[in-house]
Design a protein around this motif. Structure first.
Motif, short mmCIF file in Angstrom:
data_model
loop_
_atom_site.label_atom_id
_atom_site.label_comp_id
_atom_site.label_asym_id
_atom_site.label_seq_id
_atom_site.Cartn_x
_atom_site.Cartn_y
_atom_site.Cartn_z
N TYR A 43 -7.86 20.75 -13.26
CA TYR A 43 -8.09 20.30 -11.88
C TYR A 43 -8.40 21.46 -10.94
N ARG A 44 -8.06 22.68 -11.35
CA ARG A 44 -8.37 23.83 -10.50
C ARG A 44 -9.87 24.02 -10.30
N CYS A 45 -10.67 23.54 -11.24
CA CYS A 45 -12.13 23.59 -11.06
C CYS A 45 -12.53 22.79 -9.83
N ALA A 46 -11.95 21.61 -9.66
CA ALA A 46 -12.26 20.78 -8.50
C ALA A 46 -11.77 21.42 -7.22
N MET A 47 -10.63 22.08 -7.27
CA MET A 47 -10.12 22.78 -6.09
C MET A 47 -11.07 23.89 -5.67
N ALA A 48 -11.60 24.62 -6.63
CA ALA A 48 -12.54 25.70 -6.32
C ALA A 48 -13.84 25.16 -5.76
N ALA A 49 -14.34 24.07 -6.35
CA ALA A 49 -15.59 23.48 -5.85
C ALA A 49 -15.44 23.02 -4.41
N GLU A 50 -14.29 22.44 -4.08
CA GLU A 50 -14.04 22.03 -2.70
C GLU A 50 -13.99 23.24 -1.77
N ALA A 51 -13.31 24.30 -2.23
CA ALA A 51 -13.20 25.50 -1.40
C ALA A 51 -14.55 26.14 -1.14
N ASP A 83 -6.05 12.37 -10.14
CA ASP A 83 -6.36 12.19 -8.71
C ASP A 83 -7.79 12.61 -8.40
N TYR A 84 -8.22 13.73 -8.95
CA TYR A 84 -9.59 14.18 -8.70
C TYR A 84 -10.62 13.27 -9.39
N MET A 85 -10.24 12.68 -10.51
CA MET A 85 -11.13 11.72 -11.15
C MET A 85 -11.30 10.49 -10.27
N ARG A 86 -10.21 10.01 -9.70
CA ARG A 86 -10.30 8.83 -8.83
C ARG A 86 -11.13 9.12 -7.58
N GLY A 126 -9.09 14.60 -33.41
CA GLY A 126 -10.13 14.36 -32.41
C GLY A 126 -9.61 14.19 -31.00
N LEU A 127 -10.51 13.72 -30.14
CA LEU A 127 -10.23 13.59 -28.71
C LEU A 127 -10.65 12.22 -28.22
N ASP A 128 -10.00 11.77 -27.15
CA ASP A 128 -10.47 10.61 -26.40
C ASP A 128 -11.24 11.14 -25.19
N VAL A 129 -12.48 10.71 -25.06
CA VAL A 129 -13.30 11.08 -23.90
C VAL A 129 -13.18 9.96 -22.88
N VAL A 130 -12.61 10.29 -21.71
CA VAL A 130 -12.30 9.27 -20.70
C VAL A 130 -13.14 9.52 -19.45
N PRO A 131 -14.14 8.66 -19.17
CA PRO A 131 -14.91 8.79 -17.93
C PRO A 131 -14.06 8.46 -16.71
N GLY A 132 -14.51 8.92 -15.55
CA GLY A 132 -13.74 8.73 -14.33
C GLY A 132 -13.50 7.28 -13.98
N ASP A 133 -14.39 6.38 -14.40
CA ASP A 133 -14.22 4.97 -14.06
C ASP A 133 -13.42 4.20 -15.12
#
Length: 375
Positions: free
Chosen positions: A271-279, A298-301, A352-359
């Motif tokens: 989530y720090r990536c989103a914080m930096a993009a906002e800054a 929260d950032y996905m929503r 493996g991984l679960d890939v979860v889109p924001g929606d």
């Protein structure tokens, strides 16, 4: 692997978290009743191939005679990431009707030597108590010697989450980091404009953490092969790590040449990536994350993070008891043959991984709830 999950709890000591055992374990011989799995509700996130592999393994075990078995899972922690591992392991041991225990050490947050000592002591104790099979989530290769000592005493050992590849363990089960990095890289790649451009990876360049290096390099190779420049920001879990990460990535967003076209976070602090993009005032840049931290959700929503990648730790916990029992009842080679669709080499199972889109956050939460793996 969730690095913060190494430390889970703060007090010193050892604790037996929970145990699963048949109330009246039958004697060796013909299996009185076949193993029956607790049914789960299928949905879009159900790992169909992984589920099919488990069913095949159970079908083969059901053809063999019943073998009473005592096993234990020794984990790095009891909290957070590990709670669904505990749930799944107990479910599997209950279905198998074996005597089983799940154990987690309580360690101080910043003392690796104490953590290593406690984990080694607990492994030794479970062997002394009669465990025939061990599932171990090691800290690192520091557990190689104690693992090999257990194997020398006839104990079957399977590692989960992290590995001790230098040991003689039979099988490793986990999210294999290079493959995870490639998967996450491919998810973001599909959102990017054509090259040229710069991609920031919030990852790891510290050679002391090999699995973090593997995950980061897997992602980096995806972007470089597609013609992008890559900047790797070293993730920090220090007390001031969040401020350091956000400030560093903000500066890169403002100065990168060619300009940044996407960001990828590879750990639970994505989530720090989103914080930096906002800054930096660059909220239109696509960001892809890792794990399911509440801040990431929260950032996905809010639409700031487009997707995240979640490890299937529930399935790691569920598979390990079945693999241990399979090794005893039908043999290691036969067990590996059944696991082959999920194996990347002779000894590693990639869950493996679960890939979860924001929606799809709510749909994914429903899936986790259906298998008792809420995060």
């Amino acid at each position: 692997m969730t690095r913060s999950g190494w430390w889970g709890m703060m007090a010193l000591g050892l604790t037996v978290l929970t145990a699963a055992c048949g109330s009246e374990t039958p004697d060796a011989g013909e299996r009185p009743t076949p193993i029956r799995r607790i049914p789960i509700v299928e949905n879009e996130f159900t790992p169909v191939e992984l589920e099919a592999t488990v069913d095949t393994l159970i079908a083969e075990i059901n053809k063999s005679s019943f073998e009473p078995m005592q096993m234990a899972l020794v984990l790095k922690s009891a909290a957070g990431f590990w709670t669904s591992v505990i749930t799944a392991a107990n479910r599997a041991m209950g279905e198998l009707e074996v005597t089983g225990t799940v154990i987690g050490p309580l360690v101080p947050q910043d003392d690796v030597e104490v953590a290593k000592q406690l984990l080694n002591e607990q492994i030794e104790q479970t062997v002394a108590d009669g465990a025939e099979g061990l599932g171990i989530a090691p800290l690192n290769d520091d557990q190689a010697a104690v693992v090999d000592e257990a194997i020398a005493k006839g104990v079957h050992v399977v590692t989960l989450d992290t590995d001790v590849a230098t040991s003689k363990r039979a099988i490793h089960v986990g999210t294999l980091d290079r493959y995870a990095g490639v998967t996450a890289g491919d998810t973001l790649l599909a959102m990017l404009p054509p090259a040229p451009g710069t991609v920031i990876i919030h990852g790891n360049a510290d050679e002391a953490w090999s699995s973090g290096i593997d995950r980061t390099q897997g992602a980096q190779e995806v972007f470089e092969a597609a013609g992008y420049e890559v900047l790797v920001r070293q993730s920090s879990w220090n007390p001031d790590g969040e401020a350091e990460d956000v400030e560093g990535m903000t500066a890169e967003l403002e100065t990168a040449d060619p300009p940044v076209v996407g960001m990828l976070g590879l750990f639970n602090i994505s989530y720090r990536c989103a914080m930096a993009a906002e800054a930096a005032g660059k909220t239109d840049i696509p960001i892809v994350a890792f794990d399911f931290d509440p801040k990431t959700v929260d950032y996905m929503r809010k639409g700031r993070i487009k997707a995240t990648h979640i490890q299937r730790q529930y399935y790691q916990g569920y598979l390990v008891p079945y693999i241990l029992y399979g090794i005893k009842s039908i043999g290691l080679d036969a067990t590996k043959e059944i696991l082959a669709p999920q194996m990347v080499d002779d000894s590693r199972v990639n869950t493996g991984l679960d890939v979860v889109p924001g929606d799809k956050i709510d749909a994914y939460n429903d899936f986790l709830y259906s298998i008792d793996a809420n995060q």
